[in-house]
Design a protein around this motif. Structure first.
Motif, mmCIF file in Angstrom:
data_model
loop_
_atom_site.group_PDB
_atom_site.id
_atom_site.type_symbol
_atom_site.label_atom_id
_atom_site.label_comp_id
_atom_site.label_asym_id
_atom_site.label_seq_id
_atom_site.Cartn_x
_atom_site.Cartn_y
_atom_site.Cartn_z
ATOM 1 N N LEU A 1 -13.961 -2.883 7.097
ATOM 2 C CA LEU A 1 -14.589 -3.315 5.851
ATOM 3 C C LEU A 1 -14.372 -4.806 5.578
ATOM 4 O O LEU A 1 -14.767 -5.296 4.519
ATOM 5 N N ARG A 2 -13.714 -5.504 6.531
ATOM 6 C CA ARG A 2 -13.453 -6.939 6.411
ATOM 7 C C ARG A 2 -12.708 -7.250 5.114
ATOM 8 O O ARG A 2 -13.058 -8.180 4.372
ATOM 9 N N SER A 3 -11.670 -6.474 4.881
ATOM 10 C CA SER A 3 -10.885 -6.602 3.653
ATOM 11 C C SER A 3 -9.442 -6.959 3.986
ATOM 12 O O SER A 3 -8.961 -6.678 5.093
ATOM 13 N N ALA B 1 -5.139 2.670 8.173
ATOM 14 C CA ALA B 1 -5.349 1.691 7.104
ATOM 15 C C ALA B 1 -5.750 0.337 7.673
ATOM 16 O O ALA B 1 -6.655 -0.336 7.150
ATOM 17 N N ARG B 2 -5.069 -0.078 8.727
ATOM 18 C CA ARG B 2 -5.441 -1.343 9.370
ATOM 19 C C ARG B 2 -6.887 -1.288 9.880
ATOM 20 O O ARG B 2 -7.649 -2.259 9.763
ATOM 21 N N ARG B 3 -7.253 -0.162 10.439
ATOM 22 C CA ARG B 3 -8.623 -0.011 10.964
ATOM 23 C C ARG B 3 -9.647 -0.074 9.830
ATOM 24 O O ARG B 3 -10.707 -0.694 9.973
ATOM 25 N N ARG C 1 -14.069 -7.137 -2.873
ATOM 26 C CA ARG C 1 -13.268 -6.658 -4.002
ATOM 27 C C ARG C 1 -12.363 -5.498 -3.610
ATOM 28 O O ARG C 1 -12.080 -4.618 -4.415
ATOM 29 N N LEU C 2 -11.910 -5.512 -2.370
ATOM 30 C CA LEU C 2 -11.087 -4.415 -1.862
ATOM 31 C C LEU C 2 -9.860 -4.961 -1.151
ATOM 32 O O LEU C 2 -9.938 -5.935 -0.397
ATOM 33 N N THR C 3 -8.719 -4.323 -1.380
ATOM 34 C CA THR C 3 -7.503 -4.536 -0.605
ATOM 35 C C THR C 3 -7.071 -3.189 -0.056
ATOM 36 O O THR C 3 -7.023 -2.201 -0.793
ATOM 37 N N VAL C 4 -6.775 -3.137 1.225
ATOM 38 C CA VAL C 4 -6.284 -1.918 1.860
ATOM 39 C C VAL C 4 -4.788 -2.064 2.098
ATOM 40 O O VAL C 4 -4.333 -3.086 2.619
ATOM 41 N N PRO D 1 -20.411 -0.372 -7.356
ATOM 42 C CA PRO D 1 -19.663 -1.631 -7.282
ATOM 43 C C PRO D 1 -19.723 -2.438 -8.576
ATOM 44 O O PRO D 1 -18.811 -3.214 -8.869
ATOM 45 N N GLY D 2 -20.763 -2.251 -9.362
ATOM 46 C CA GLY D 2 -20.896 -3.010 -10.583
ATOM 47 C C GLY D 2 -19.917 -2.637 -11.674
ATOM 48 O O GLY D 2 -19.790 -3.368 -12.665
ATOM 49 N N ARG D 3 -19.204 -1.518 -11.496
ATOM 50 C CA ARG D 3 -18.248 -1.078 -12.508
ATOM 51 C C ARG D 3 -16.814 -1.373 -12.127
ATOM 52 O O ARG D 3 -15.894 -1.035 -12.878
ATOM 53 N N LEU D 4 -16.609 -2.015 -10.969
ATOM 54 C CA LEU D 4 -15.255 -2.247 -10.481
ATOM 55 C C LEU D 4 -15.025 -3.726 -10.189
ATOM 56 O O LEU D 4 -15.845 -4.380 -9.537
ATOM 57 N N ALA D 5 -13.886 -4.234 -10.674
ATOM 58 C CA ALA D 5 -13.510 -5.620 -10.411
ATOM 59 C C ALA D 5 -12.755 -5.752 -9.097
ATOM 60 O O ALA D 5 -12.963 -6.711 -8.338
ATOM 61 N N HIS D 6 -11.861 -4.814 -8.813
ATOM 62 C CA HIS D 6 -11.104 -4.833 -7.570
ATOM 63 C C HIS D 6 -10.485 -3.451 -7.357
ATOM 64 O O HIS D 6 -10.150 -2.753 -8.325
ATOM 65 N N VAL D 7 -10.348 -3.077 -6.100
ATOM 66 C CA VAL D 7 -9.824 -1.769 -5.714
ATOM 67 C C VAL D 7 -8.712 -1.961 -4.692
ATOM 68 O O VAL D 7 -8.820 -2.799 -3.784
ATOM 69 N N VAL D 8 -7.632 -1.181 -4.832
ATOM 70 C CA VAL D 8 -6.596 -1.075 -3.804
ATOM 71 C C VAL D 8 -6.595 0.362 -3.302
ATOM 72 O O VAL D 8 -6.407 1.302 -4.083
ATOM 73 N N ALA D 9 -6.816 0.528 -2.005
ATOM 74 C CA ALA D 9 -6.799 1.846 -1.365
ATOM 75 C C ALA D 9 -5.585 1.923 -0.453
ATOM 76 O O ALA D 9 -5.479 1.149 0.504
ATOM 77 N N HIS D 10 -4.668 2.831 -0.766
ATOM 78 C CA HIS D 10 -3.413 2.951 -0.024
ATOM 79 C C HIS D 10 -3.490 4.105 0.975
ATOM 80 O O HIS D 10 -3.676 5.266 0.597
ATOM 81 N N GLU D 11 -3.386 3.778 2.240
ATOM 82 C CA GLU D 11 -3.377 4.744 3.341
ATOM 83 C C GLU D 11 -4.470 5.807 3.204
ATOM 84 O O GLU D 11 -4.194 7.017 3.274
#
Length: 233
Positions: A199-201, A192-194, A174-177, A105-115
């Protein structure tokens, strides 16, 4: 001895790691990377080297950790000291960036995970996972000849089963799904919704379906830029 790190770099600006889906072959991502390169240093990771001369060579059964640790080694090479990268992954690449975020986690500012196909999170996850596998590779389908001859063959033979068995176990701000708007009512939109709830994102919709990243490069570039660098347009 470590595996070679197959990746391509284009553009200037903050580092943005792209993790392709399927078997990690970045085919079709050119239009997206060209648009993102106007604002980011885009690093496209090819974990199996399929776009770098290894298509058709023997492939071992894949593990999510192998992809995420390889991506981490790439970031260690390209990230300036003290800086964090952004990351986007779709499908199996979405699972890989989730694991990368959990491990480093220390190397990432934000992540988007698509499906990301983390279908085991669903209440009937074991059954839905088997339905997904059967729908793509099973039953009654003749075995593929030369399973390493195409990216899809590699995906079906060595990626699909281990990756769909992976379950995320962490929380982060720091995550968006994301899921495709055209995927509504389908398994991977529900998944994806699950994942977002688990992950409360935040959960957002992107244009198109599961392959929307290939079909809508302009929209994806805009949405990713707005997520990672809000207010800088």
């Amino acid at each position: 001895m470590t595996d070679p790190l197959h990746h391509d770099i284009i553009g200037r600006g903050p580092v943005l790691l792209l993790m392709p889906g399927g078997a990690g072959h970045p085919m079709g991502l050119g239009p997206l990377t060209e648009r993102l390169a106007r604002r980011f240093t885009v690093v496209t990771y090819d974990p199996l080297g399929l776009a770098h001369g290894r298509l058709g060579l023997p492939v071992a059964e894949q593990r999510v950790a192998h992809w995420s640790e390889g991506a981490h080694r790439v970031l260690e090479q390209v990230l300036p000291p003290g800086e964090r990268a952004y990351a986007f992954g779709s499908s199996s690449g979405g699972i890989a960036v989730l694991d990368l975020l959990a491990r480093h986690p220390g190397r990432l500012a934000h992540v988007v995970a698509h499906e990301p196909p983390c279908v085991t999170l669903l209440p009937d996850g074991a059954r839905r996972r088997q339905e997904l596998i059967d729908g793509l590779d099973g039953p009654g389908r003749p075995p593929a000849e030369g399973p390493t001859a195409t990216p899809m063959g590699v995906f079906l033979a060595h990626v699909l089963r281990p990756f769909t068995a992976w379950t995320p176990r962490f929380t982060t701000d720091r995550l968006t799904v994301a899921a495709g708007s055209a995927s509504r009512g389908q398994l991977l939109h529900d998944t994806a919704r699950r994942v977002a709830d688990h992950l409360r994102s935040p959960f957002v919709e992107y244009p198109g379906g599961h392959l929307g990243v290939l079909d809508h490069p302009d929209a994806y570039a805009t949405l990713l830029s707005d997520t990672f660098l809000p207010g800088t347009a």
